[in-house]
Design a protein around this motif. Structure first.
Motif, PDB file in Angstrom:
ATOM      1  N   VAL A   1      -0.764   6.031   5.951  1.00 48.72           N
ATOM      2  CA  VAL A   1      -0.474   4.712   5.403  1.00 48.72           C
ATOM      3  C   VAL A   1      -0.505   3.683   6.537  1.00 48.72           C
ATOM      4  N   LEU A   2      -1.353   2.663   6.393  1.00 46.41           N
ATOM      5  CA  LEU A   2      -1.553   1.637   7.426  1.00 46.41           C
ATOM      6  C   LEU A   2      -1.801   2.287   8.786  1.00 46.41           C
ATOM      7  N   LYS A   3      -2.861   3.096   8.833  1.00 46.79           N
ATOM      8  CA  LYS A   3      -3.202   3.817  10.064  1.00 46.79           C
ATOM      9  C   LYS A   3      -3.376   2.864  11.239  1.00 46.79           C
ATOM     10  N   GLY A   4      -2.885   3.293  12.387  1.00 45.26           N
ATOM     11  CA  GLY A   4      -2.975   2.480  13.590  1.00 45.26           C
ATOM     12  C   GLY A   4      -1.852   1.489  13.746  1.00 45.26           C
ATOM     13  N   GLN A   5      -1.068   1.266  12.685  1.00 47.94           N
ATOM     14  CA  GLN A   5       0.043   0.313  12.754  1.00 47.94           C
ATOM     15  C   GLN A   5       1.400   1.002  12.648  1.00 47.94           C
ATOM     16  N   GLN A   6       1.400   2.297  12.446  1.00 52.55           N
ATOM     17  CA  GLN A   6       2.652   3.028  12.286  1.00 52.55           C
ATOM     18  C   GLN A   6       3.293   3.310  13.641  1.00 52.55           C
ATOM     19  N   GLU A   7       4.603   3.102  13.723  1.00 55.23           N
ATOM     20  CA  GLU A   7       5.359   3.492  14.909  1.00 55.23           C
ATOM     21  C   GLU A   7       5.566   5.004  14.914  1.00 55.23           C
ATOM     22  N   ASN A   8       5.628   5.598  16.095  1.00 50.15           N
ATOM     23  CA  ASN A   8       5.867   7.037  16.204  1.00 50.15           C
ATOM     24  C   ASN A   8       7.299   7.373  16.593  1.00 50.15           C
ATOM     25  N   LEU A   9       8.090   6.357  16.961  1.00 53.15           N
ATOM     26  CA  LEU A   9       9.502   6.542  17.270  1.00 53.15           C
ATOM     27  C   LEU A   9      10.314   5.476  16.534  1.00 53.15           C
TER      28      LEU A   9
ATOM     29  N   GLY B   1      -9.396  -9.681   6.378  1.00 54.84           N
ATOM     30  CA  GLY B   1     -10.327  -9.576   5.261  1.00 54.84           C
ATOM     31  C   GLY B   1     -10.511  -8.181   4.716  1.00 54.84           C
ATOM     32  N   GLU B   2      -9.833  -7.184   5.297  1.00 55.90           N
ATOM     33  CA  GLU B   2      -9.955  -5.797   4.845  1.00 55.90           C
ATOM     34  C   GLU B   2      -8.716  -5.413   4.034  1.00 55.90           C
ATOM     35  N   GLU B   3      -8.936  -4.819   2.878  1.00 64.46           N
ATOM     36  CA  GLU B   3      -7.842  -4.338   2.041  1.00 64.46           C
ATOM     37  C   GLU B   3      -7.427  -2.954   2.537  1.00 64.46           C
ATOM     38  N   ARG B   4      -6.262  -2.872   3.172  1.00 69.46           N
ATOM     39  CA  ARG B   4      -5.826  -1.625   3.793  1.00 69.46           C
ATOM     40  C   ARG B   4      -4.863  -0.849   2.912  1.00 69.46           C
ATOM     41  N   LEU B   5      -4.336  -1.481   1.876  1.00 70.47           N
ATOM     42  CA  LEU B   5      -3.435  -0.808   0.935  1.00 70.47           C
ATOM     43  C   LEU B   5      -3.507  -1.514  -0.398  1.00 70.47           C
ATOM     44  N   ARG B   6      -3.657  -0.733  -1.442  1.00 69.01           N
ATOM     45  CA  ARG B   6      -3.599  -1.294  -2.788  1.00 69.01           C
ATOM     46  C   ARG B   6      -3.161  -0.204  -3.763  1.00 69.01           C
ATOM     47  N   MET B   7      -2.082  -0.460  -4.496  1.00 66.70           N
ATOM     48  CA  MET B   7      -1.640   0.441  -5.546  1.00 66.70           C
ATOM     49  C   MET B   7      -1.089  -0.394  -6.688  1.00 66.70           C
ATOM     50  N   GLU B   8      -1.634  -0.189  -7.874  1.00 61.21           N
ATOM     51  CA  GLU B   8      -1.198  -0.954  -9.033  1.00 61.21           C
ATOM     52  C   GLU B   8      -1.068  -0.102 -10.282  1.00 61.21           C
TER      53      GLU B   8
END
Length: 338
Positions: free
Chosen positions: A246-254, A152-159
């Protein structure tokens, strides 16, 4: 499309029978491009590059242009991902041999997003080759909307369309092996550092600092008679990424990546090339395969040499793993040796 195919066959026949621009064989190198997915191109994913570094005191410049069209619309009970739009990335790259076997350089990109003009062309392309259309038959043409929702949270929006400088990269390479033959076998160790100079909110940068390290190699073969020469090339490496915006907490570091391909040069002024490029996922903690699956792209096209020092790369790419990279992308690369 049938006229275009006929033209391509005619161009091929002309290339095989025409005279070359010089006695020096045309170097066959990987296309200088990578995954243009708007959620991937913001990171420091490198192109495979040449396995031969620039000689001391010599330079190479490239003006590359990549146009990619994305159309992804997927959702589950917790998430929704919508990537509908067109990106245009213009890169000024420069490499210089600062010492024997040592090369330094930089990449300066400018990134634009808009609704684009290629939606109709891509529908016809997929129909002609019998490829799946995905959501294109129901998606509005020429729309720009990048959206990701989770719980239910909008984590990214660009238009809104944008045109900005992206993340600058600093590059270096060391020649590990070169047999110095007419048909060379070579291996180089390459590295790049991507700096957070772009805008993460407008997807021209990630907000992270990324270090990439990879091996790139090639092996060239003289073909019998007047059939020219052929080259096999490949690259394999990995990236370390700091946490971005961008999409903090979901990004891979390797992240791992690689390329394999080859080309054939029937004459000294033209080469036909095909390559597969892929990488592991840049994101985690999602049930959407477009975020968490690896990506593999097929690129095909060629190189035309206007002079022994001036070349033009032209390539089209198609996503092998649907959704992880754009449906269709066009790459142009004008290179100049100094």
């Amino acid at each position: 499309m049938r006229k275009l195919a006929s033209f391509a066959v005619a161009l091929f026949l002309v290339a095989v029978t025409a005279s070359g621009v010089g006695a020096e064989p045309l170097a066959i190198t990987p296309f200088y491009t990578f995954n243009q997915n708007p959620l991937v191109q913001i990171y420091g994913l490198p192109a495979a590059e040449n396995s031969v570094v620039q000689p001391a005191g010599r330079g190479w410049g490239l003006l590359a242009f990549d146009v990619a069209n994305s159309d992804v619309d997927d959702e589950n009970a917790r998430e929704r991902l919508l990537l509908d739009g067109e990106s245009e990335r213009t890169t000024l790259a420069f490499r210089y041999g600062v010492a024997e076997n040592l090369e330094l350089g930089f990449d300066l990109p400018v990134v634009a997003y808009n609704g684009g003009i290629f939606d109709g062309f891509i529908k016809q392309w997929h129909r002609f080759f019998g490829l799946p259309q995905g959501n294109r038959l129901i998606s509005p043409d020429d729309r720009l909307l990048f959206l990701y929702e989770r719980d239910g949270e909008e984590r990214l929006r660009m238009e809104n369309a944008t045109f900005r400088v992206g993340d600058v990269r600093l590059n270096g390479a060391w020649q590990l092996y070169h047999d110095r033959s007419v048909n060379p076998r070579a291996l180089a160790l390459r590295a790049s550092v991507k700096l957070p100079t772009g805008s993460s909110s407008r997807l021209t940068g990630s907000g992270s600092t990324d270090l990439a390290l990879w091996l790139t190699g090639s092996d060239d073969y003289q073909l019998p008679g007047k059939w020219g020469h052929a080259t096999l090339f490949g690259a394999l490496g990995g990236m370390g990424l700091t946490d971005g915006d961008v999409l903090k907490g979901q990004q891979e570091n390797l992240v791992g990546f690689g390329t394999v391909g080859g080309g054939w040069s029937p004459r000294d002024f033209i080469a036909f090339k095909v390559q597969f490029s892929g990488h592991t996922a840049f994101y985690k903690d999602s049930d959407l395969s477009e975020l968490t699956s690896p990506a593999v792209q097929l690129l095909f096209g060629g190189t035309y040499a206007f002079t022994p020092s001036t070349t033009l790369d032209i390539a089209l790419s198609e996503d092998i793993i649907v959704g992880a990279s754009p449906d269709v992308a066009l790459h142009l690369g004008l290179g100049q040796r100094f």
